[in-house]
Design a protein around this motif. Structure first.
Motif, PDB file in Angstrom:
ATOM      1  N   ILE A 122       0.876  -1.010   0.022  1.00 58.47           N
ATOM      2  CA  ILE A 122      -0.062  -0.002   0.005  1.00 58.47           C
ATOM      3  C   ILE A 122       0.854   1.305   0.141  1.00 58.47           C
ATOM      4  O   ILE A 122       1.744   1.446   0.806  1.00 58.47           O
ATOM      5  N   PRO A 123       0.830   2.132  -1.055  1.00 57.59           N
ATOM      6  CA  PRO A 123       1.534   3.440  -1.117  1.00 57.59           C
ATOM      7  C   PRO A 123       1.455   4.175   0.272  1.00 57.59           C
ATOM      8  O   PRO A 123       0.469   4.388   0.914  1.00 57.59           O
ATOM      9  N   ASN A 124       2.769   4.586   0.803  1.00 57.11           N
ATOM     10  CA  ASN A 124       2.924   5.438   1.972  1.00 57.11           C
ATOM     11  C   ASN A 124       2.597   4.431   3.289  1.00 57.11           C
ATOM     12  O   ASN A 124       2.732   4.989   4.114  1.00 57.11           O
ATOM     13  N   VAL A 125       2.220   3.486   2.977  1.00 57.95           N
ATOM     14  CA  VAL A 125       2.221   2.348   4.220  1.00 57.95           C
ATOM     15  C   VAL A 125       3.114   1.260   4.335  1.00 57.95           C
ATOM     16  O   VAL A 125       3.802   0.985   5.066  1.00 57.95           O
ATOM     17  N   GLY A 126       3.483   0.622   3.173  1.00 54.71           N
ATOM     18  CA  GLY A 126       4.368  -0.563   2.982  1.00 54.71           C
ATOM     19  C   GLY A 126       3.566  -1.827   2.686  1.00 54.71           C
ATOM     20  O   GLY A 126       2.289  -2.181   2.445  1.00 54.71           O
ATOM     21  N   THR A 127       4.340  -3.016   2.678  1.00 47.66           N
ATOM     22  CA  THR A 127       3.984  -4.345   2.419  1.00 47.66           C
ATOM     23  C   THR A 127       3.117  -4.645   4.052  1.00 47.66           C
ATOM     24  O   THR A 127       3.658  -4.414   4.765  1.00 47.66           O
ATOM     25  N   GLN A 128       1.855  -5.033   3.543  1.00 49.08           N
ATOM     26  CA  GLN A 128       0.859  -5.265   4.694  1.00 49.08           C
ATOM     27  C   GLN A 128       0.236  -6.788   4.381  1.00 49.08           C
ATOM     28  O   GLN A 128       0.118  -7.209   3.248  1.00 49.08           O
TER      29      GLN A 128
END
Length: 134
Positions: free
Chosen positions: A100-106
């Motif tokens: 997720i952009p601006n969040v990272g791999t989730q």
């Protein structure tokens, strides 16, 4: 003869009323497509995003690759803030891993509310729901 006929009808009724018909098609492919960011909810409160933010998307390809872009309004202009090419994985039982952009791999749970909308939740962001729409 009557007892045999009743037994036969009873058996055929049980055979035709199975809970699992063996056609489970949940292979994760329902997520394939281009999904736009609609909303980010925190602790159940809806925070409708700006039109600029709603241009942000993740596109899931059938081969397990993904492209994402996040747009942010800066000085009155809608600009690309972050983008990424990566992969997504279906882990089973409505669980996926993706960037997720601006969040990272989730890694989290995808709940489809319809064929054109899903809500993503992850333990690493407690109380947050990220809503995507086709």
């Amino acid at each position: 003869m009557k007892k045999i006929l009743i037994l036969f009808l009873s058996l055929s009724l049980f055979a035709s009323c199975s809970d699992d018909d063996g056609t489970n098609t949940d292979d994760g492919s329902k997520i394939v497509g281009k999904w736009f960011l609609l909303d980010v909810r925190s602790s159940g409160q809806q925070n409708t995003l700006s039109e600029c933010n709603q241009q942000s998307f993740i596109e899931f390809m059938a081969d397990g690759s993904a492209t994402s872009e996040f747009y942010e309004e800066t000085d009155g202009n809608c600009e690309l803030d972050d983008s990424d090419d990566g992969n997504w994985t279906y882990l089973g039982d409505s669980r996926y891993t993706f960037f997720i952009p601006n969040v990272g791999t989730q890694t989290g749970t995808v709940s489809f509310t319809s064929n054109s909308q899903f809500i993503f939740t992850t333990p690493s962001l407690p109380g947050v729901e990220v809503v995507f729409e086709k």
